[in-house]
Design a protein around this motif. Structure first.
Motif, mmCIF file in Angstrom:
data_model
loop_
_atom_site.group_PDB
_atom_site.id
_atom_site.type_symbol
_atom_site.label_atom_id
_atom_site.label_comp_id
_atom_site.label_asym_id
_atom_site.label_seq_id
_atom_site.Cartn_x
_atom_site.Cartn_y
_atom_site.Cartn_z
ATOM 1 N N LEU A 24 -38.171 56.962 -32.803
ATOM 2 C CA LEU A 24 -39.573 57.764 -33.396
ATOM 3 C C LEU A 24 -40.876 56.686 -33.195
ATOM 4 O O LEU A 24 -40.560 55.437 -33.119
ATOM 5 N N SER A 25 -41.751 57.478 -32.975
ATOM 6 C CA SER A 25 -43.258 56.845 -32.902
ATOM 7 C C SER A 25 -43.329 56.187 -34.175
ATOM 8 O O SER A 25 -42.826 56.413 -35.357
ATOM 9 N N LEU A 68 -42.089 59.224 -42.529
ATOM 10 C CA LEU A 68 -40.949 59.187 -43.302
ATOM 11 C C LEU A 68 -40.978 58.044 -44.436
ATOM 12 O O LEU A 68 -40.448 58.360 -45.395
ATOM 13 N N LEU A 69 -41.356 57.080 -44.260
ATOM 14 C CA LEU A 69 -41.507 55.990 -45.480
ATOM 15 C C LEU A 69 -42.422 56.494 -46.527
ATOM 16 O O LEU A 69 -41.878 56.349 -47.654
ATOM 17 N N LEU A 121 -34.447 53.061 -40.962
ATOM 18 C CA LEU A 121 -35.422 53.141 -39.710
ATOM 19 C C LEU A 121 -35.247 52.209 -38.537
ATOM 20 O O LEU A 121 -35.309 52.470 -37.428
ATOM 21 N N ASN A 122 -34.931 51.052 -38.911
ATOM 22 C CA ASN A 122 -34.579 50.063 -38.058
ATOM 23 C C ASN A 122 -33.445 50.064 -37.076
ATOM 24 O O ASN A 122 -33.391 49.919 -35.866
ATOM 25 N N LYS A 123 -32.464 50.707 -37.745
ATOM 26 C CA LYS A 123 -31.237 50.965 -37.075
ATOM 27 C C LYS A 123 -31.174 52.190 -36.321
ATOM 28 O O LYS A 123 -30.638 52.418 -35.226
#
Length: 186
Positions: free
Chosen positions: A9-10, A17-18, A2-4
């Motif tokens: 994304l909000s 997602l997590l 997600l970081n990359k």
């Protein structure tokens, strides 16, 4: 990840997602998910044998020179243990191939357009059986029996076709037929 890849994304979308990933991992640990490898390259498992299909059709009739045509079956992966349970004896898994029988002379044993598994490691007569052979410049699938030291009986299993006595030196054996893969419409 997600970081990359999820920077656009909000925060709410990232959180959902997590949560979905966390639920999926929990289900996998609880046994509700059946793991599997569905990639095309992983179809042959330990104990399986890949049998390639060759673009060869062997006549069961008047003989023929191999020609171009479209095969119904390409390659087959079989379970080695099940193959052994069928009682098939072969020289090596690497020598197994599939070809197609064409014609009527072996009808009853091998029907027109039946795929057959052959052992290309058998290139000499090793007892009565069905072989892939060349005689008189044509490729055949025929039953061979030793007539005498210098001749084979080249037999058609269909009684409507004539058997022949051929010279041993006139025949080139390419493979022995091990199994008929019969597909029947029901």
């Amino acid at each position: 990840m997600l970081n990359k890849h999820g920077k656009a994304l909000s925060a709410d979308a990232q959180s959902r997602l997590l949560q979905a990933v966390s639920e999926t991992l929990t289900e996998a640990k609880s046994g509700n998910v059946i793991p599997g490898n569905f990639s095309r390259s992983a179809r042959v498992m330990d104990g399986d044998i890949l049998i390639p299909q060759y673009d060869v059709r062997a006549a069961m009739g008047h003989g023929q020179v191999p020609a171009d045509y479209v095969e119904f079956m390409r390659n087959v992966v079989v379970n080695g243990v099940q193959l052994e349970k069928l009682g098939l004896e072969y020289t090596s898994p690497a020598n197994l191939s599939i070809i197609t029988g064409w014609g009527q002379s072996m009808a009853g044993t091998i029907n027109d357009k039946d795929p057959v598994i052959v052992d290309r490691g058998v290139t000499e007569f090793n007892g009565d059986g069905v072989y892939v052979l060349t005689w008189d410049g044509m490729l055949y699938i025929k039953r061979l029996q030793k007539a005498d030291a210098d001749h084979y009986d080249m037999i058609s299993d269909n009684q409507k076709h004539k058997d022949r006595v051929v010279g041993v030196e006139e025949v080139t054996i390419h493979a022995r037929v091990l199994y008929v893969w019969r597909g029947m419409k029901v």
